[in-house]
Design an enzyme around this catalytic site. Structure first.
Site, PDB file in Angstrom:
ATOM      1  N   ARG A 152       0.850  -1.181   0.000  1.00 18.48           N
ATOM      2  CA  ARG A 152       0.000   0.000   0.000  1.00 18.48           C
ATOM      3  C   ARG A 152       0.894   1.242   0.000  1.00 18.48           C
ATOM      4  O   ARG A 152       2.061   1.176   0.370  1.00 18.48           O
ATOM      5  CB  ARG A 152      -0.921   0.017   1.222  1.00 18.48           C
ATOM      6  CG  ARG A 152      -1.878  -1.161   1.299  1.00 18.48           C
ATOM      7  CD  ARG A 152      -2.707  -1.111   2.572  1.00 18.48           C
ATOM      8  NE  ARG A 152      -3.676  -2.213   2.640  1.00 18.48           N
ATOM      9  CZ  ARG A 152      -3.430  -3.391   3.168  1.00 18.48           C
ATOM     10  NH1 ARG A 152      -2.236  -3.645   3.713  1.00 18.48           N
ATOM     11  NH2 ARG A 152      -4.361  -4.342   3.185  1.00 18.48           N
ATOM     12  N   LYS A 177      -2.145  -2.734   7.505  1.00 17.87           N
ATOM     13  CA  LYS A 177      -3.559  -2.598   7.835  1.00 17.87           C
ATOM     14  C   LYS A 177      -3.953  -3.685   8.832  1.00 17.87           C
ATOM     15  O   LYS A 177      -3.617  -4.852   8.661  1.00 17.87           O
ATOM     16  CB  LYS A 177      -4.405  -2.718   6.564  1.00 17.87           C
ATOM     17  CG  LYS A 177      -5.847  -2.307   6.745  1.00 17.87           C
ATOM     18  CD  LYS A 177      -6.564  -2.258   5.417  1.00 17.87           C
ATOM     19  CE  LYS A 177      -7.996  -1.779   5.567  1.00 17.87           C
ATOM     20  NZ  LYS A 177      -8.702  -1.706   4.265  1.00 17.87           N
ATOM     21  N   HIS A 283      -2.822   3.199  -5.573  1.00 17.93           N
ATOM     22  CA  HIS A 283      -3.445   1.918  -5.240  1.00 17.93           C
ATOM     23  C   HIS A 283      -3.718   1.078  -6.481  1.00 17.93           C
ATOM     24  O   HIS A 283      -3.822  -0.152  -6.386  1.00 17.93           O
ATOM     25  CB  HIS A 283      -4.748   2.152  -4.471  1.00 17.93           C
ATOM     26  CG  HIS A 283      -5.060   1.091  -3.466  1.00 17.93           C
ATOM     27  ND1 HIS A 283      -4.264   0.843  -2.367  1.00 17.93           N
ATOM     28  CD2 HIS A 283      -6.064   0.178  -3.400  1.00 17.93           C
ATOM     29  CE1 HIS A 283      -4.772  -0.152  -1.662  1.00 17.93           C
ATOM     30  NE2 HIS A 283      -5.865  -0.578  -2.273  1.00 17.93           N
ATOM     31  N   ARG A 286      -1.097  -1.508  -6.875  1.00 17.39           N
ATOM     32  CA  ARG A 286      -1.294  -2.674  -5.998  1.00 17.39           C
ATOM     33  C   ARG A 286      -2.314  -3.632  -6.609  1.00 17.39           C
ATOM     34  O   ARG A 286      -2.099  -4.850  -6.614  1.00 17.39           O
ATOM     35  CB  ARG A 286      -1.745  -2.192  -4.621  1.00 17.39           C
ATOM     36  CG  ARG A 286      -2.138  -3.290  -3.628  1.00 17.39           C
ATOM     37  CD  ARG A 286      -2.436  -2.644  -2.285  1.00 17.39           C
ATOM     38  NE  ARG A 286      -3.271  -3.478  -1.424  1.00 17.39           N
ATOM     39  CZ  ARG A 286      -2.791  -4.378  -0.555  1.00 17.39           C
ATOM     40  NH1 ARG A 286      -1.487  -4.592  -0.473  1.00 17.39           N
ATOM     41  NH2 ARG A 286      -3.612  -5.073   0.216  1.00 17.39           N
ATOM     42  N   HIS A 309      -4.287  -9.452   3.075  1.00 14.85           N
ATOM     43  CA  HIS A 309      -5.736  -9.489   3.249  1.00 14.85           C
ATOM     44  C   HIS A 309      -6.104 -10.433   4.382  1.00 14.85           C
ATOM     45  O   HIS A 309      -5.557 -11.541   4.481  1.00 14.85           O
ATOM     46  CB  HIS A 309      -6.417  -9.971   1.964  1.00 14.85           C
ATOM     47  CG  HIS A 309      -6.433  -8.938   0.881  1.00 14.85           C
ATOM     48  ND1 HIS A 309      -6.662  -9.238  -0.445  1.00 14.85           N
ATOM     49  CD2 HIS A 309      -6.252  -7.591   0.920  1.00 14.85           C
ATOM     50  CE1 HIS A 309      -6.618  -8.133  -1.162  1.00 14.85           C
ATOM     51  NE2 HIS A 309      -6.371  -7.127  -0.360  1.00 14.85           N
ATOM     52  N   TYR A 318     -10.040 -10.114  -7.604  1.00 16.85           N
ATOM     53  CA  TYR A 318      -9.156 -10.028  -8.770  1.00 16.85           C
ATOM     54  C   TYR A 318      -9.443 -11.123  -9.790  1.00 16.85           C
ATOM     55  O   TYR A 318      -9.070 -10.995 -10.951  1.00 16.85           O
ATOM     56  CB  TYR A 318      -7.690 -10.067  -8.320  1.00 16.85           C
ATOM     57  CG  TYR A 318      -7.354  -8.904  -7.420  1.00 16.85           C
ATOM     58  CD1 TYR A 318      -7.334  -7.603  -7.906  1.00 16.85           C
ATOM     59  CD2 TYR A 318      -7.103  -9.092  -6.060  1.00 16.85           C
ATOM     60  CE1 TYR A 318      -7.056  -6.525  -7.084  1.00 16.85           C
ATOM     61  CE2 TYR A 318      -6.826  -8.017  -5.222  1.00 16.85           C
ATOM     62  CZ  TYR A 318      -6.806  -6.741  -5.749  1.00 16.85           C
ATOM     63  OH  TYR A 318      -6.543  -5.676  -4.932  1.00 16.85           O
TER      64      TYR A 318
END
Length: 336
Positions: A152, A177, A283, A286, A309, A318
């Protein structure tokens, strides 16, 4: 009672001059619980807006109905996104639960902003090459890292020298995150440029030390636990700012990392120069990293780990970007 956020009016009926204002109390609680500076600023902004929207009444005099009405107005009148409305809700829940020690009832009548189900923008291999070819220097290196590692934007900017492992060809991403650490690859094509950037940071650090500075902000309570660590080169940012600045929390002069707007502006210019019509942000690189790995046949759980994630369902978006879904369905029109 009328409440003015700008003035130091306190919680409860006590003398204002002897106690911190409500927003100061909120700020202190946020820092005690190790919230980031950006979250702190966002939460204080929402609490201030909530108070002003209700005639400057003290939050203790309000509760669930006022919070519901405020959030509903954001969605209906303000037209905010679901994520923005959720951020406002989180800020107000923090105010009532952590500061006022009041448990709000479950707000079932709030009109929720509709959560969008948009697919992320992804660049092709040729578009990535065109974009990067229009960039140079530090912006090129940062953009290349985002595409080459899946980091990120803020993870890249907050990267410390000690977390780049050239021997193992990997990068350790700290406090990503969800306050999680993870590892990702160090692209071999970026090894030498990254070494040069770290050497540039070393020169700046030596100069800062000679001028009586050289400190960098440390996460959590490390500054108290290791008083001299903030001047160690390993803790310095890989992408330091060109200028020193005063830390708003400590009042001490540090050399922080480069501002995120530097890369954002560089990507926008490069997109325009490359003639790419898609909307491209940091982003986007990414998203493109994940999609290109899927195209190359890598397992989705491996990509999940690289992206950090929490749930593989987040990574599965994706597969839709590839336009082949989870079953690899191919149009009958393309079947010979």
């Amino acid at each position: 009672m009328t409440y003015t956020p700008e003035n130091a009016v306190v919680i409860g009926e006590v003398e204002p001059a002897r106690h911190p204002g409500l927003l100061e109390v909120v700020r202190g609680r946020l820092r005690a619980k190790r919230y980031s500076l950006r979250t702190e600023q966002a939460y204080l902004g929402w609490i201030r807006r909530f108070i002003l929207a209700n005639g400057r009444r003290h939050p203790r005099e309000m509760g669930g109905p006022e919070v519901e009405a405020f959030l509903s107005r954001l969605a209906v009148v303000g037209g905010v996104s679901a994520s923005t409305q959720n951020q406002a809700l989180s800020a107000l829940l923090f105010l009532y639960r952590e500061v006022l020690l009041v448990e709000l009832p479950w707000m079932e009548t709030v009109l929720r902003a509709k959560r969008s189900r948009r697919l992320p923008t992804v660049l092709s291999h040729s578009e990535v090459r065109q974009l990067l070819s229009m960039m140079s220097g530090r912006p090129w290196l940062m953009a290349s890292l985002l595409y080459g590692t899946g980091m990120r934007l803020m993870e890249c900017l907050r990267l410390r020298v000690k977390d780049v492992d050239f021997a193992r060809n990997e990068i350790l991403i700290r406090n990503g995150k969800g306050a999680k650490d993870r590892r990702t690859m160090l692209p071999r094509a970026l090894e030498e440029p990254l070494r040069r950037e770290i050497e540039r940071a070393r020169v700046l650090h030596v100069r800062d030390l000679a001028e009586g500075f050289g400190e960098t902000p440390l996460p959590d309570a490390l500054a108290r636990k290791y008083p001299n660590a903030s001047k160690g080169f390993g803790w310095q940012f890989v992408f330091p700012s060109d200028q020193r600045s005063v830390n708003p929390r400590t009042g001490r002069t540090h050399r922080h990392h480069v501002d995120d707007a530097v890369l954002s502006r560089a990507i926008k210019r490069a997109r325009e120069q490359a003639g790419i019509d898609k909307l491209v942000s940091a982003h986007t690189l990414r998203h493109t990293f994940a999609t290109h790995l899927l195209e190359s046949g890598y397992d989705i759980r491996t990509i999940q780990e690289l992206l950090g994630h929490k749930d593989v369902a987040t990574t599965q978006i994706y597969t839709h970007v590839l336009n082949r879904g989870g079953r690899g369905v191919r149009s009958p029109l393309d079947s010979g």
